[in-house]
Design an enzyme around this catalytic site. Structure first.
Site, PDB file in Angstrom:
ATOM      1  N   ARG A  37     -40.671 -15.544 -23.295  1.00  0.00           N
ATOM      2  CA  ARG A  37     -39.548 -15.561 -24.240  1.00  0.00           C
ATOM      3  C   ARG A  37     -38.647 -16.760 -23.938  1.00  0.00           C
ATOM      4  O   ARG A  37     -38.205 -16.950 -22.809  1.00  0.00           O
ATOM      5  CB  ARG A  37     -38.747 -14.265 -24.120  1.00  0.00           C
ATOM      6  CG  ARG A  37     -37.418 -14.251 -24.871  1.00  0.00           C
ATOM      7  CD  ARG A  37     -36.717 -12.906 -24.697  1.00  0.00           C
ATOM      8  NE  ARG A  37     -35.380 -12.874 -25.263  1.00  0.00           N
ATOM      9  CZ  ARG A  37     -34.253 -12.833 -24.551  1.00  0.00           C
ATOM     10  NH1 ARG A  37     -34.305 -12.835 -23.209  1.00  0.00           N
ATOM     11  NH2 ARG A  37     -33.081 -12.788 -25.146  1.00  0.00           N
ATOM     12  N   LYS A 224     -35.155  -7.627 -34.212  1.00  0.00           N
ATOM     13  CA  LYS A 224     -34.462  -6.979 -33.099  1.00  0.00           C
ATOM     14  C   LYS A 224     -33.561  -5.874 -33.654  1.00  0.00           C
ATOM     15  O   LYS A 224     -32.690  -6.134 -34.489  1.00  0.00           O
ATOM     16  CB  LYS A 224     -33.652  -8.005 -32.311  1.00  0.00           C
ATOM     17  CG  LYS A 224     -34.537  -9.031 -31.603  1.00  0.00           C
ATOM     18  CD  LYS A 224     -33.739 -10.153 -30.974  1.00  0.00           C
ATOM     19  CE  LYS A 224     -32.917  -9.693 -29.804  1.00  0.00           C
ATOM     20  NZ  LYS A 224     -32.249 -10.845 -29.132  1.00  0.00           N
ATOM     21  N   THR A 285     -34.524  -4.940 -22.344  1.00  0.00           N
ATOM     22  CA  THR A 285     -33.175  -4.924 -21.774  1.00  0.00           C
ATOM     23  C   THR A 285     -33.051  -4.011 -20.557  1.00  0.00           C
ATOM     24  O   THR A 285     -33.273  -2.801 -20.645  1.00  0.00           O
ATOM     25  CB  THR A 285     -32.088  -4.535 -22.802  1.00  0.00           C
ATOM     26  OG1 THR A 285     -32.309  -5.225 -24.029  1.00  0.00           O
ATOM     27  CG2 THR A 285     -30.709  -4.898 -22.270  1.00  0.00           C
TER      28      THR A 285
END
Length: 482
Positions: A37, A224, A285
């Site tokens: 990423r 997202k 996350t």
């Protein structure tokens, strides 16, 4: 002796100062990273393009397909900056969010904003969450240029931290002027995936796809999911998933807006919904955040990764752990071990939710039949899928199985995009180089030579009667490996 087949769950690792060197990228690929990423909230397009070239080079050296995901910054709403870079505010303090306070002028009494619409978006009694919820403010009064608050939960507040509202509702266009500039120069990076931040509707995905097409780019688009109002509305959520190629459960901002107690249920529902709608899903996350500074994960972090795997996520993502952490290689190894441990559970190898569903076409029928057959015939060691577009292995990966899906294609772009699909091993195989009648034998030879199979196994093979045409898969065979 054949090597152990790769874990099914894919790992996404964020590139940053701790991981951007060629040597470290090579080590991370060796440790098991499937997709890198590039976080466009930091750095320039030129810097990202240099890193992308390193990734491509190291992947080629390792003889592996490794994807690149460009994560657009999006409209993160932030406070301004303080004179001393941070302040300490205490419970009960008054604190002002004020458009008139300039950059570098904030103090313990207040700070500036980068979002003028905040003053027309919040109301007395609202709870504002700063720095991913670590700081909480109650809105006491609002005027055209400032919001007066009382500190409910204080602490250290740094410059440029994000602002959310408990329950969501602070909305700005998903694509900012910075995002538009970044998209216009993405050809230098040539990503396989583009993630759109703070998506609020399917229109955000359509706009992104159109802008990318203008620059002759056709990456898979990942939406997202980080707005409370999106997960609260089934139609909006379904439309976003349908418009995209995949979703990311972005648990940072989403958790802040909905509350951690609600987040685990939302995560499970998002993973299930994306799989049922034939889309890939990334869980992201703080999955192993303690490993930013520690060489081993906590038991809770291992359980967190394992639970996402048990839920059926295609990929789990590392952020600061690999971008700025002290142990980027170790955290990838730990995440891979956690995923493999979860994949050994029988629940990860069975699916029932499509047993009562009618299939839309021959391609989907073959894909579903192949997984069912493979799961119920013990001698089958894997599924070889001759593919043009990658759709058939994607559909196969939506059902759970303990067997590898070998996606065999001569289209590198197809193979790159399959780097995110759970259980799919993308391999370059040019079926057009062989006579039609010998393709099956050549595919088996190829997998034997790669030590993916051994003699006396069986392989389940799918292909199209007309080779070279996308969407034409209509043949399934069980072939002996001799």
């Amino acid at each position: 002796m054949i090597p152990k087949i790769n874990r099914r769950t894919k790992i996404v690792a964020t590139i940053g100062p701790a991981s951007e060197s060629a040597d470290m990228i090579a080590r991370l690929i060796g440790a098991g990273v499937n997709v890198f990423r590039l976080n466009f909230s930091h750095g320039t397009t030129e810097q990202h393009a240099r890193v992308a070239r390193r990734i491509r080079k190291q992947a080629a050296i390792a003889n592996r397909y490794v994807g690149i995901l460009a994560d657009l910054q999006g409209p993160k709403i932030r406070i301004g900056s303080f004179r001393q870079d941070f302040v300490e505010i205490a419970n009960g303090d008054r604190f002002r969010l004020d458009l008139a306070i300039g950059e570098g002028e904030g103090d313990t009494r207040g700070v500036g904003l980068d979002y003028p619409a905040l003053c027309s978006s919040v109301f007395r009694g609202d709870t504002l969450l700063l720095d991913d919820g670590r700081i909480r403010l109650r809105v006491d009064d609002v005027d055209v240029a400032a919001v007066d608050c009382t500190v409910l939960i204080g602490g250290k507040l740094g410059s440029r931290k994000g602002i959310n509202r408990l329950g969501g509702g602070l909305a700005a266009p998903a694509l900012t002027s910075k995002d538009l500039t970044d998209i216009s120069s993405l050809a230098e990076v040539n990503p396989d995936f583009v993630a759109v931040s703070f998506v609020s509707s399917a229109a955000d995905i359509f706009q992104t796809r159109e802008l990318l097409a203008k620059h002759r780019l056709n990456p898979s688009i990942i939406a997202k999911i980080e707005r409370a109002e999106v997960v609260a509305d089934d139609d909006t959520l379904n439309n976003i998933i349908t418009a995209s190629d995949g979703v990311m459960v972005a648990r940072g901002d989403l958790g802040v807006e909905v509350g951690d107690a609600q987040l685990i249920g939302i995560q499970k529902e998002l993973i299930s919904r994306a799989r049922k709608m034939d889309r890939v899903v990334i869980t992201a996350t703080q999955m192993m955040e303690s490993m930013i500074s520690n060489s081993m994960p906590t038991r809770a972090e291992v359980f967190d990764v394992a639970n996402a795997v048990l839920d059926g996520t295609d990929a789990v993502m590392l952020s600061a752990e690999t971008a700025v952490g002290k142990y980027p290689v170790e955290v990838v190894v730990a995440m891979a071990d956690a995923a493999l441990g979860a994949e050994r559970q029988a629940i990860t190898r069975t699916s029932r939710y499509r047993l009562d569903r009618k299939f839309a076409n021959a391609q989907e029928t073959i894909a579903m039949a192949a997984i069912y057959a493979a799961n119920h015939y013990a001698n089958v060691r894997g599924i070889a899928c001759l593919t043009e577009s990658g759709t058939t292995p994607l559909l196969m990966s939506r059902l759970s199985s303990g067997l590898p899906i070998f996606a065999l294609s001569h289209h590198s772009q197809t193979l790159q995009k399959l780097c995110l699909c759970r259980g799919v091993i993308p391999l370059f195989f040019d079926a057009t180089a062989f006579d039609h009648d010998s393709v099956e034998a050549r595919a088996i030879e190829f997998l034997l030579d790669g030590r993916y199979l051994q003699k006396d196994d069986s392989i389940l093979l799918t292909k199209g009667e007309v080779m070279g045409r996308a969407g034409s898969t209509n043949i399934m065979k069980i072939l002996p490996v001799i």
